[in-house]
Design an enzyme around this catalytic site. Structure first.
Site, short mmCIF file in Angstrom:
data_model
loop_
_atom_site.label_atom_id
_atom_site.label_comp_id
_atom_site.label_asym_id
_atom_site.label_seq_id
_atom_site.Cartn_x
_atom_site.Cartn_y
_atom_site.Cartn_z
N GLU A 25 -50.75 -37.30 52.52
CA GLU A 25 -51.89 -36.79 53.27
C GLU A 25 -53.18 -37.57 53.01
OE1 GLU A 25 -48.81 -33.73 53.50
OE2 GLU A 25 -49.64 -34.92 51.83
N HIS A 31 -48.78 -22.00 49.38
CA HIS A 31 -48.60 -22.27 50.80
C HIS A 31 -49.14 -21.15 51.68
CE1 HIS A 31 -45.73 -24.92 48.81
NE2 HIS A 31 -45.70 -25.65 49.92
#
Length: 325
Positions: free
Chosen positions: A60, A129
């Site tokens: 990322e 998450h």
């Protein structure tokens, strides 16, 4: 009008903007060959090819940096994060590069880039998450933050975000990609920075955004059965925040409950509370009440997930509190 899925609305927005402007491209993990982790980019590789629909490594920080550099050089990237939880790795590029370059360059260099992906909880995904990032990104000057709750807003605001000359963080919900809603046949854009009253009411204002709008509507339905008329506002844009729509509603209803999936400390609900007490203090007949997620990290056990998140009962109870019932 026609009915399409949330994921289709996002895909159409990107496709239309890519047809309109050859500088627009999409990059991220699995966006090309796999049609996107949530099938948002389905069919785009076939139409636009691998130079504009780009699969990236699981890195990322790296591909966000490539996107920011491309934006600084005249392109308009859409960077997809499989989830904003993974975007934490790219915060240096989002916060220190994209958000600041216009200021640091004295207005000479802009970064017209969209960072988009899923935010918030999506069931039993546990602590790492399930985080909600609107307040994180909304705290950063230089970023615009959009958080959508239905296909109509998703398409119209994503198109506006892609055309915007500032970096935009576009927040979706993993559990809403299959939701179906009406979208116009013709092209349309929605203005960034404008909330919308999605249900008129007279007794209390309920403010929320993203998938918590479902809780807001559910609570409003339950309250109507008890003779309480709730006005429901969808923020749509977190930064810039539409103060006026909220204040106007409170001046009418004299009460407000804010539903915010993020943690209670220093969050969006705190900002709205400040705005209301500053601009509508004399109109309040009760203190502002917030319904947030619990001030802990998300749990895995389903019973604790239910206890953690805002729900209809919590909102109904909060409304009754401000109604002194």
């Amino acid at each position: 009008m026609r009915k399409i899925q949330f994921r289709e609305a996002l895909g159409e927005a990107m496709a239309e903007e890519m047809r309109r402007d050859e500088n627009v491209f999409l990059m991220g993990e699995e966006v090309a060959e796999y049609d996107g982790a949530y099938k948002v980019s389905k069919g785009l590789l076939g139409e636009f090819g691998s130079k504009r629909i780009i699969d990236t490594p699981i890195a990322e920080l790296g591909f966000a940096g490539i996107g920011v550099g491309a934006a600084m050089n005249g392109l308009r990237p859409v960077v997809e994060f499989m989830t904003w939880n993974f975007a934490i790795l790219a915060f240096d590029q989002i916060v220190n590069s994209a958000a600041k370059i216009l200021s640091m360059s004295g207005g000479q260099i802009s970064a017209p880039i969209v960072f988009r992906g899923a935010t918030g909880s999506a069931g039993q995904l546990a602590q790492q998450h399930s985080q909600t990032f609107e307040s994180w990104m909304g705290n950063v000057p230089g970023l615009k933050v959009i958080s959508v709750s239905d296909p109509y807003d998703a398409k119209g605001l994503l198109k506006s975000a892609i055309r915007d000359n500032d970096p935009v963080c576009f927040m979706e919900s993993e559990v809403m990609y299959g939701d179906i809603g009406e979208v116009p046949e013709e092209e349309y854009l929605l203005p960034i920075g404008e909330a919308i009253v999605k249900r008129e009411g007279t007794d209390v204002t309920i403010v929320s955004y993203n998938k918590m709008m479902k809780v807001a509507f559910s609570a409003a339905d339950a309250l109507s059965k008890e003779g309480i008329s709730a006005e429901v506002i969808d923020l749509r844009t977190i930064r810039p925040l539409d103060h006026q729509t909220i204040v106007n509603s409170v001046k009418k209803t004299n009460r407000i409950v804010i539903i915010d999936e993020s943690w209670p400390f220093a969050g969006i609900s705190s900002e709205i509370t400040y705005v209301v007490q500053k601009y509508a203090f004399d109109y309040l007949d009760a203190p502002v009440v917030r319904v947030n997620s619990a001030d802990v990290s998300m749990c895995y056990a389903p019973t604790l997930v239910d206890a953690y998140l805002p729900n209809t009962k919590k909102v109904v109870d909060a409304v009754k509190q401000v109604m002194y019932r």
